[in-house]
Design an enzyme around this catalytic site. Sequence first.
Site, PDB file in Angstrom:
ATOM      1  N   ASP A  60       0.706  -1.049   0.064  1.00  0.00           N
ATOM      2  CA  ASP A  60       0.766   0.116   0.177  1.00  0.00           C
ATOM      3  C   ASP A  60       0.578   1.051  -0.196  1.00  0.00           C
ATOM      4  O   ASP A  60       2.113   1.092  -0.601  1.00  0.00           O
ATOM      5  CB  ASP A  60      -0.929   0.043   1.355  1.00  0.00           C
ATOM      6  CG  ASP A  60      -0.826  -1.059   2.259  1.00  0.00           C
ATOM      7  OD1 ASP A  60      -1.424  -1.409   2.986  1.00  0.00           O
ATOM      8  OD2 ASP A  60       0.127  -0.896   3.077  1.00  0.00           O
TER       9      ASP A  60
ATOM     10  N   LYS B   7      -5.323   2.803  -0.375  1.00  0.00           N
ATOM     11  CA  LYS B   7      -6.468   3.521  -0.994  1.00  0.00           C
ATOM     12  C   LYS B   7      -6.691   4.257  -1.843  1.00  0.00           C
ATOM     13  O   LYS B   7      -5.888   4.389  -2.760  1.00  0.00           O
ATOM     14  CB  LYS B   7      -6.459   4.881   0.191  1.00  0.00           C
ATOM     15  CG  LYS B   7      -7.160   4.272   1.767  1.00  0.00           C
ATOM     16  CD  LYS B   7      -7.753   5.483   3.132  1.00  0.00           C
ATOM     17  CE  LYS B   7      -8.182   5.328   3.429  1.00  0.00           C
ATOM     18  NZ  LYS B   7      -6.583   4.848   4.795  1.00  0.00           N
TER      19      LYS B   7
ATOM     20  N   MET C  53      -2.193   7.655  13.002  1.00  0.00           N
ATOM     21  CA  MET C  53      -2.771   8.319  12.440  1.00  0.00           C
ATOM     22  C   MET C  53      -3.752   9.163  13.255  1.00  0.00           C
ATOM     23  O   MET C  53      -3.778   9.478  14.021  1.00  0.00           O
ATOM     24  CB  MET C  53      -3.648   6.882  12.484  1.00  0.00           C
ATOM     25  CG  MET C  53      -2.748   5.277  11.790  1.00  0.00           C
ATOM     26  SD  MET C  53      -3.586   4.317  11.808  1.00  0.00           S
ATOM     27  CE  MET C  53      -4.254   3.642  13.831  1.00  0.00           C
TER      28      MET C  53
HETATM   29  N1  SAH Z   1       2.884   0.038  10.978  1.00  0.00           N
HETATM   30  C1  SAH Z   1       3.291   1.613  10.340  1.00  0.00           C
HETATM   31  C2  SAH Z   1       1.835   2.034  11.412  1.00  0.00           C
HETATM   32  C3  SAH Z   1       0.814   2.507  10.010  1.00  0.00           C
HETATM   33  S1  SAH Z   1      -0.226   3.060  10.630  1.00  0.00           S
HETATM   34  C4  SAH Z   1       4.424   1.679  11.322  1.00  0.00           C
HETATM   35  O1  SAH Z   1       4.684   0.759  12.243  1.00  0.00           O
HETATM   36  O2  SAH Z   1       5.005   2.739  11.349  1.00  0.00           O
HETATM   37  C5  SAH Z   1       0.095   4.371   9.727  1.00  0.00           C
HETATM   38  C6  SAH Z   1       0.109   5.510  10.494  1.00  0.00           C
HETATM   39  O3  SAH Z   1       1.451   5.507  10.886  1.00  0.00           O
HETATM   40  C7  SAH Z   1       0.317   6.940  10.117  1.00  0.00           C
HETATM   41  O4  SAH Z   1      -1.548   7.372  10.387  1.00  0.00           O
HETATM   42  C8  SAH Z   1       0.830   7.818  10.856  1.00  0.00           C
HETATM   43  O5  SAH Z   1       0.827   8.296  11.679  1.00  0.00           O
HETATM   44  C9  SAH Z   1       2.106   7.045  10.934  1.00  0.00           C
HETATM   45  N2  SAH Z   1       3.288   6.987  10.310  1.00  0.00           N
HETATM   46  C10 SAH Z   1       3.634   5.958   9.271  1.00  0.00           C
HETATM   47  N3  SAH Z   1       5.101   6.637   8.964  1.00  0.00           N
HETATM   48  C11 SAH Z   1       5.432   7.248   8.622  1.00  0.00           C
HETATM   49  C12 SAH Z   1       5.710   8.925   8.243  1.00  0.00           C
HETATM   50  N4  SAH Z   1       6.570   8.550   7.810  1.00  0.00           N
HETATM   51  N5  SAH Z   1       5.973  10.211   8.888  1.00  0.00           N
HETATM   52  C13 SAH Z   1       4.627  10.288   9.686  1.00  0.00           C
HETATM   53  N6  SAH Z   1       3.910   9.065  10.231  1.00  0.00           N
HETATM   54  C14 SAH Z   1       3.992   7.911   9.805  1.00  0.00           C
END
Ligand code: SAH
Length: 505
Positions: A29, A51, A165
Amino acid sequence: MVGAGPGDPGLITVRGLALLRGADVVVYDRLGAGALKRFVRPDAKRVYVGKQPKQHTKTQAEITHILIREARAGRSVVRLKGGDPFVFGRGGEEAEALAAAGIPFEVVPGITSAIAGPAAAGIPVTHRDAAASVAIATAHEAPGKAGSRINWGALASADTAIFLMGVERLAGVARALIDAGKPASTPTAVIQDATLPTMRTVAAPLSRIASAAARAKIRPPAITVVGEVVSLRDVLGGWDTRPLSGVRVLVTRTREQASELSAILSELGADVLEAPAIRIEQPRSFAALDRAVSRLRDGRYAWVVLTSANGVRAFAARLRAAGLDARAFAAAKVAAVGPGTADALASLGIVPDLIPPSFTTDAIGKAFPKGSGRVLLARADVVEPGLEEAMARKGWDVERLVAYRLRGQTSMAPEIRRAVLDGEVDVLTFASGGTARAFMKLLKRKPPARTKVVCIGPVTAKAARAAGLRVAAVARVHTIPGLVAAVVDVAGAKTTGSPRRARAR
Ligand code: SAH
């Protein structure tokens, strides 16, 4: 199930990279897609399940169905997930479905944005003096959401609280934490696009973070960090406080030559776009080059003058084709326009006898000694005039050789052209006059006045002006690092008040 890390393709694990390179199918994704573009085999099947605007988004059941179907077909499938697969990515659910279907799988942990995002912003999530506990939660379940299972009291009492998120619910999150006992003055930061070139960080006390983030137009994906550790950013700095953070730079060199310039710009934090304006082609026939090679071997040239690394490579290729090597230069002295050309010569084992003090073709002409005899000038087909005449005036018999041809590209990626014309690119870089001319042919209109044009040297700048560009800066040292230094100078002048200055105070 591979964690792609927080965004920068360099932050995937070694194991994840190996599996990604070997995958027949990659299901991905939006988060983590950077690693995909860099590392997946070109013939691998890519299935996007994220999405899509105005389109039906795949349900979790559909995604697991795809994983199971591809695995049952005997393919090696990587389910690529942003950050760590098991941190808010529904990786747990997908793994359960695979287990239930009897599909063997492996989970490769990733660097989660929850911890790496703050780290990249200069915020350690724990610190001996400031934080001994961390809590990670989703901001989606801000108060008001039915069935929320968030224990706000527990989050407020953790030294550092991290929210993934739901940046749009920031006001609710802040209120809930304050109501649960967190001081309104607690340092708080919101980090967008952590570890990516578009990364931005906004910091403010907890009670004011929602309005600060709204003012800065922070968009997902973003992470919120609440705790005393946030103030360490002032001391530590982050990936987004580098000299070119928040600056978009266009590289117009050939595809083969762009990478060196792009790599240095990226290291300095720039958001680099590449739009090669020219490409290099072989001469229509090698006859002239081959004749020059045999004259060189016969000791007929007093000097060989090279004005680009491309010229060196083209000449070296024909030398090799004739079964010769650097010894063919025995009787000839060698001049190189600058360090880039000298580096290319070094790979042949040749140290130039002359590099002018300033790295331009004009400067070679000036620095060249008086004398008589034959000089071979191996260059592109289209060059800035002047060098041959300057050498002839010093008594030399100049033989000009077309070692390679420069051709303007026939098109520019439409999204890059639009970004330039809309003023979304801060700096345009040119390392040769031919590139500036070819670029303007592709752009067809002048870039907006706020866009800064930076040239490698005065000869390039002259050509750029003649092509209709306004030149903001010329590199003082006419090399790629010199060009980068000039970009830093003009970008520094521009960025006051830009998002990267909106940091914790
Ligand atoms: N599995 C992922 C999180 C997925 S949920 C992890 O461990 O990072 C998706 C959320 O992750 C986003 O809404 C945001 O809050 C955060 N996120 C993921 N990558 C990001 C990035 N490069 N910068 C800021 N927030 C990030």
